[in-house]
Design a protein around this motif. Structure first.
Motif, PDB file in Angstrom:
ATOM      1  N   PRO A 398      26.408   8.361  23.340  1.00 37.82           N
ATOM      2  CA  PRO A 398      25.374   9.061  22.569  1.00 37.82           C
ATOM      3  C   PRO A 398      25.822   9.468  21.170  1.00 37.82           C
ATOM      4  O   PRO A 398      24.983   9.855  20.354  1.00 37.82           O
ATOM      5  N   SER A 443      19.889  14.158  24.623  1.00 36.13           N
ATOM      6  CA  SER A 443      19.472  13.072  23.745  1.00 36.13           C
ATOM      7  C   SER A 443      18.799  13.612  22.482  1.00 36.13           C
ATOM      8  O   SER A 443      19.018  13.102  21.379  1.00 36.13           O
ATOM      9  N   ARG A 446      21.369  14.749  20.088  1.00 35.78           N
ATOM     10  CA  ARG A 446      22.013  13.630  19.428  1.00 35.78           C
ATOM     11  C   ARG A 446      21.145  13.108  18.282  1.00 35.78           C
ATOM     12  O   ARG A 446      21.642  12.724  17.245  1.00 35.78           O
ATOM     13  N   ASP A 453      22.078   7.723  21.208  1.00 43.10           N
ATOM     14  CA  ASP A 453      21.030   7.920  22.194  1.00 43.10           C
ATOM     15  C   ASP A 453      21.648   7.997  23.581  1.00 43.10           C
ATOM     16  O   ASP A 453      22.782   7.548  23.805  1.00 43.10           O
ATOM     17  N   VAL A 454      20.901   8.553  24.513  1.00 43.95           N
ATOM     18  CA  VAL A 454      21.252   8.517  25.927  1.00 43.95           C
ATOM     19  C   VAL A 454      20.477   7.358  26.532  1.00 43.95           C
ATOM     20  O   VAL A 454      19.298   7.158  26.225  1.00 43.95           O
TER      21      VAL A 454
END
Length: 499
Positions: A398, A443, A446, A453-454
């Motif tokens: 992430p 997410s 981030r 990203d997740v």
């Protein structure tokens, strides 16, 4: 906590940790959705065709990744519905309260207070209005209205829940931050105390401190009784002299993201990031703080990481294994694999200032002789060819720009020996990207810091298969999950996996 002390309620501890860590992320998503006018572009279910993500991006005028980061938690919360293969709609209950002009006006008013809330310690110390952006704000009055006055009426139960998450949750988080900063929580852990005594000890105006304590009471944390103000029974079981420092460590990290989350709408529309972790000096500061914070709970994380090492050992021996820990942070994952076999050798890769936090742990665990500290950027170093038996990626995906991932995974696959394993730890989203909520909140953070990203397991597989890592499965571990990938030349462990 002694053996005779009742165990803390898991539900209370979960709620306490949520308000310390994730409530701000959730509220930021809700507030950004209102500010962006996102709800206005969603049809009520059954009245029109669902709105696709692409259509929302066009109508909102923002970045696709940003709009998605805002929408996904709201789907998980049930305020927006995702119809597979079609798009997004508003459930009837959500549509109903968003048609109420007075309710929406109240939301917009609550949103104005986001940045002012961070001045709560100042308000409690001084007992007077605070100044932000050149304007005086009656912050204590706002807290009285939110937590100490009779609740207002709402169009429906869903509206009450929405408002609570939108307006009260960020105020709850800042009440915890202020209570930690002023030493109120530490003092309450010691026992009950009269208001005037407590105010003198934490250097606060008694009437202002009473507002903060009343807020903690509304949260189920504090209560006023014969001996003065103290912790509730539930809070007393969850917080003591040993657990309080651990709990309070999350609060500075939450506050570090506060301004960026308050400008989430700006990040979506303009891709302007108030806490940009692609800026080297900002990244150095934040990741050094993170490494220090994680180091303080190294022992507990090591126990969890060793379970992942045990899982890998069921799939292949670790004798003489060459292990690479990419983006090592505190070094806890690499250390777990170093301890898994006395002949394994671990290379820890990260920036020099982060590696400084790794050295003391290796020395304490007597792993220095079988360790190498490699200072470098994980996106630019040469990993070599067929050099490692196991490569670890501890929660770093992430943090990486999505566009860099195909090349990054290609270089890692090249560096794996035959029979090698790639282990990715961290959050794993559902295939629909509609949960779990804590992963979606992570997410969102981030995104607001201009990072990566997740991902879901299908998204990982789509990245790994083209570079030859054709087999990938997700495994549930304590706290987080791991994805293990290989070329199809390793037998899977006999353990429950998520796919």
């Amino acid at each position: 906590m002694s053996e005779s002390t009742p165990a803390p309620s898991p539900a209370f501890v979960q709620q306490l940790n949520f308000h310390a860590r994730d409530a701000s992320n959730e509220a930021a998503a809700l507030q950004a959705a209102v500010s962006l006018g996102l709800f206005e572009h969603l049809p009520e279910a059954g009245t029109a065709e669902p709105a696709s993500l692409a259509a929302l991006v066009k109508q909102v005028g923002g970045a696709s990744r940003g709009v998605r980061a805002v929408v996904e938690p709201l789907v998980a919360l049930g305020f927006i519905h995702l119809e597979d293969g079609r798009g997004y709609v508003l459930p009837p209950a959500t549509a109903a309260f968003l048609r109420d002009a007075a309710f929406v006006a109240g939301l917009r008013e609550a949103r104005r207070w986001w940045h002012v809330l961070a001045l709560l310690p100042q308000a409690v110390r001084g007992g007077a209005p605070v100044t932000w952006d050149g304007v005086e704000w009656d912050l204590l009055g706002a807290y009285r209205a939110l937590f100490l006055a009779p609740p207002p009426s709402f169009p429906n139960a869903e509206a009450r829940d929405f408002h609570d998450r939108f307006a009260r949750n960020p105020a709850r988080t800042l009440a915890l931050v202020a209570s930690a900063e002023l030493g109120v929580l530490a003092r309450l852990v010691q026992g009950a105390s009269p208001l005037d005594v407590l105010a003198r000890e934490v250097d606060a105006v008694p009437e202002a401190l009473a507002v903060l304590l009343g807020t903690l009471a509304a949260m189920g944390i504090a209560q006023e009784r014969e001996g003065g103000w103290g912790l509730t029974e539930a809070a007393g079981r969850a917080l003591d002299a040993q657990s309080l420092p651990y709990f309070q460590r999350a609060l500075p990290a939450t506050l570090a993201y506060w301004e960026a989350l308050g400008h989430l709408d700006e990040a979506v529309r303009e891709q302007r990031f108030r806490l940009d972790l692609r800026e080297p000096e900002t990244a150095r500061r934040i990741y050094q703080e993170n490494a220090s914070r994680i180091s303080s709970i190294f022992a507990s994380h090591l126990r969890l990481s060793r379970q992942a090492a045990a899982l890998v050992r069921k799939m292949r021996p670790l004798a003489e294994a060459r292990v690479l820990d990419v983006g090592t942070g505190s070094g806890v994952w690499g250390a777990a694999f170093g301890l898994a076999d006395p002949s394994s050798h671990v290379t820890y890769l990260d920036s020099p200032h982060v590696l400084d936090a790794v050295r003391p742990h290796l020395a304490k665990l007597k792993l220095e002789a079988r360790s190498r500290l490699w200072a470098g950027d994980c996106l630019s170093v040469d990993y070599g060819e067929s050099c490692f038996d196991v490569i670890l990626l501890p929660q770093i995906i992430p943090a990486l720009p999505p566009a860099e991932l195909p090349g990054f995974f290609a270089r890692l696959a090249r560096a794996l020996k035959p029979g090698g394993l790639l282990l990715i730890s961290g959050y794993l989203l559902t295939d629909r990207r509609d949960g779990p909520l804590d992963a979606l909140y992570f997410s969102l953070r981030r995104y607001v810091t201009n990072e990566g990203d997740v991902l879901s397991l299908p998204e990982f597989r789509a990245l790994l298969a083209p570079v030859g890592l054709t087999e990938a499965r997700g495994f549930d571990m304590p706290i987080q999950q791991v994805v293990i990938a290989h070329r199809g030349d390793v037998a899977w462990a006999d353990a429950a996996s998520s796919g």
